[in-house]
Design a protein around this motif. Structure first.
Motif, mmCIF file in Angstrom:
data_model
loop_
_atom_site.group_PDB
_atom_site.id
_atom_site.type_symbol
_atom_site.label_atom_id
_atom_site.label_comp_id
_atom_site.label_asym_id
_atom_site.label_seq_id
_atom_site.Cartn_x
_atom_site.Cartn_y
_atom_site.Cartn_z
ATOM 1 N N LYS A 1 85.193 95.391 28.912
ATOM 2 C CA LYS A 1 84.476 95.203 27.654
ATOM 3 C C LYS A 1 85.468 94.713 26.608
ATOM 4 N N THR A 2 85.028 93.786 25.779
ATOM 5 C CA THR A 2 85.925 93.200 24.778
ATOM 6 C C THR A 2 85.240 93.168 23.421
ATOM 7 N N ALA A 3 86.015 93.447 22.375
ATOM 8 C CA ALA A 3 85.502 93.476 21.005
ATOM 9 C C ALA A 3 86.337 92.550 20.119
ATOM 10 N N LEU A 4 85.775 92.218 18.975
ATOM 11 C CA LEU A 4 86.481 91.419 17.985
ATOM 12 C C LEU A 4 85.855 91.646 16.625
ATOM 13 N N VAL A 5 86.567 91.235 15.588
ATOM 14 C CA VAL A 5 86.087 91.367 14.216
ATOM 15 C C VAL A 5 86.117 89.979 13.581
ATOM 16 N N VAL A 6 85.044 89.621 12.887
ATOM 17 C CA VAL A 6 84.970 88.357 12.153
ATOM 18 C C VAL A 6 84.499 88.693 10.743
ATOM 19 N N PHE A 7 85.147 88.101 9.746
ATOM 20 C CA PHE A 7 84.685 88.302 8.379
ATOM 21 C C PHE A 7 83.250 87.817 8.251
ATOM 22 N N GLY A 8 82.409 88.576 7.542
ATOM 23 C CA GLY A 8 81.009 88.205 7.361
ATOM 24 C C GLY A 8 80.830 86.833 6.740
ATOM 25 N N LYS A 9 81.734 86.445 5.852
ATOM 26 C CA LYS A 9 81.621 85.153 5.164
ATOM 27 C C LYS A 9 82.079 83.973 6.027
ATOM 28 N N GLU B 1 97.459 69.588 22.801
ATOM 29 C CA GLU B 1 97.226 68.163 23.028
ATOM 30 C C GLU B 1 98.579 67.509 22.808
ATOM 31 N N ALA B 2 99.201 67.082 23.901
ATOM 32 C CA ALA B 2 100.599 66.649 23.875
ATOM 33 C C ALA B 2 101.430 67.821 23.354
ATOM 34 N N ASP B 3 102.150 67.640 22.259
ATOM 35 C CA ASP B 3 103.000 68.703 21.719
ATOM 36 C C ASP B 3 102.314 69.484 20.596
ATOM 37 N N MET B 4 101.084 69.100 20.249
ATOM 38 C CA MET B 4 100.387 69.699 19.112
ATOM 39 C C MET B 4 99.512 70.871 19.566
ATOM 40 N N LEU B 5 99.666 72.012 18.881
ATOM 41 C CA LEU B 5 98.813 73.175 19.129
ATOM 42 C C LEU B 5 97.491 72.939 18.411
ATOM 43 N N ILE B 6 96.398 72.881 19.172
ATOM 44 C CA ILE B 6 95.088 72.598 18.566
ATOM 45 C C ILE B 6 94.153 73.799 18.616
ATOM 46 N N GLY B 7 94.561 74.846 19.338
ATOM 47 C CA GLY B 7 93.734 76.045 19.418
ATOM 48 C C GLY B 7 94.557 77.226 19.860
ATOM 49 N N VAL B 8 94.143 78.423 19.434
ATOM 50 C CA VAL B 8 94.888 79.634 19.755
ATOM 51 C C VAL B 8 93.924 80.817 19.866
ATOM 52 N N ILE B 9 94.254 81.746 20.757
ATOM 53 C CA ILE B 9 93.540 83.015 20.862
ATOM 54 C C ILE B 9 94.555 84.093 21.221
ATOM 55 N N LEU B 10 94.513 85.182 20.488
ATOM 56 C CA LEU B 10 95.323 86.350 20.806
ATOM 57 C C LEU B 10 94.383 87.413 21.366
ATOM 58 N N ALA B 11 94.724 87.944 22.519
ATOM 59 C CA ALA B 11 93.917 89.005 23.116
ATOM 60 C C ALA B 11 94.849 90.084 23.629
ATOM 61 N N GLY B 12 94.403 91.310 23.519
ATOM 62 C CA GLY B 12 95.169 92.442 24.007
ATOM 63 C C GLY B 12 94.222 93.524 24.469
ATOM 64 N N ASN B 13 94.783 94.666 24.842
ATOM 65 C CA ASN B 13 93.921 95.756 25.294
ATOM 66 C C ASN B 13 94.612 97.095 25.089
ATOM 67 N N ASP B 14 93.810 98.133 25.123
ATOM 68 C CA ASP B 14 94.334 99.489 24.996
ATOM 69 C C ASP B 14 94.253 100.243 26.318
ATOM 70 N N ARG C 1 91.554 100.222 28.249
ATOM 71 C CA ARG C 1 90.146 100.328 28.638
ATOM 72 C C ARG C 1 89.268 99.288 27.959
ATOM 73 N N ARG C 2 89.649 98.834 26.772
ATOM 74 C CA ARG C 2 88.857 97.836 26.056
ATOM 75 C C ARG C 2 89.771 96.718 25.585
ATOM 76 N N GLY C 3 89.256 95.488 25.697
ATOM 77 C CA GLY C 3 89.993 94.333 25.210
ATOM 78 C C GLY C 3 89.653 94.068 23.755
ATOM 79 N N PHE C 4 90.565 93.431 23.059
ATOM 80 C CA PHE C 4 90.367 93.047 21.660
ATOM 81 C C PHE C 4 90.848 91.614 21.483
ATOM 82 N N ILE C 5 90.075 90.836 20.751
ATOM 83 C CA ILE C 5 90.417 89.441 20.476
ATOM 84 C C ILE C 5 90.720 89.302 18.995
ATOM 85 N N TYR C 6 91.792 88.568 18.711
ATOM 86 C CA TYR C 6 92.248 88.363 17.337
ATOM 87 C C TYR C 6 92.582 86.888 17.108
ATOM 88 N N HIS C 7 92.451 86.473 15.882
ATOM 89 C CA HIS C 7 93.004 85.203 15.378
ATOM 90 C C HIS C 7 92.701 83.994 16.252
#
Length: 145
Positions: free
Chosen positions: A103-111, A51-64, A66-72
């Protein structure tokens, strides 16, 4: 505006992650050099919402290959509920799809209740037939927000 992230966005990324409760960071993978390696390996699948110069959201995605992975994935608490997270997820999934990832996977802390609710809305299911295992190859300092 959503665009691909570069290492020049690092300071804003890290500050955003620290502002979001439930993030799990460490001093190695999430250092400037760790993120530089990730972005160099995945230049077309990591996005920031600005939003203008401010970062308001981010997603890191990569792959090996065959499968995608989403982080942070994170959205500034002030900008949640406005579709920013969904737009970032869609950008990352479309980019992974262009690379042939099905296919894409991710990990989220249970809490992390907010994060888990978000991913459920995005159609990511909980797998209770798997055991997640992790082994650090170097000593790391864990940083929980």
């Amino acid at each position: 505006m959503i665009r691909k992230l570069t290492i020049e966005d690092y300071d804003k990324m890290y500050a955003l992650w620290l502002s979001c409760k439930g993030m799990g960071l460490n001093d190695t993978d999430d250092s400037r050099e760790g993120i530089r390696r990730f972005l160099d390996r995945n230049p077309d699948t990591c996005f920031g919402a600005f939003e203008a110069d401010m970062l308001i959201g981010v997603i890191l995605a990569g792959n090996d290959g065959r499968r995608g992975f989403i982080y942070h994935t994170a959205v500034s608490p002030k900008h949640r509920g406005k579709g920013v997270g969904t737009a970032l997820v869609n950008a990352a999934l479309e980019a992974l799809g262009r690379l042939g990832i099905t296919k894409t996977a991710l990990v989220v802390f249970g809490k992390n209740e907010v994060g888990n609710a978000f991913w459920e809305k995005q159609g990511f299911i909980v797998r209770d037939d798997l055991v997640y295992r992790n082994r650090a190859l170097v000593e790391m300092v864990r940083i929980d927000t």
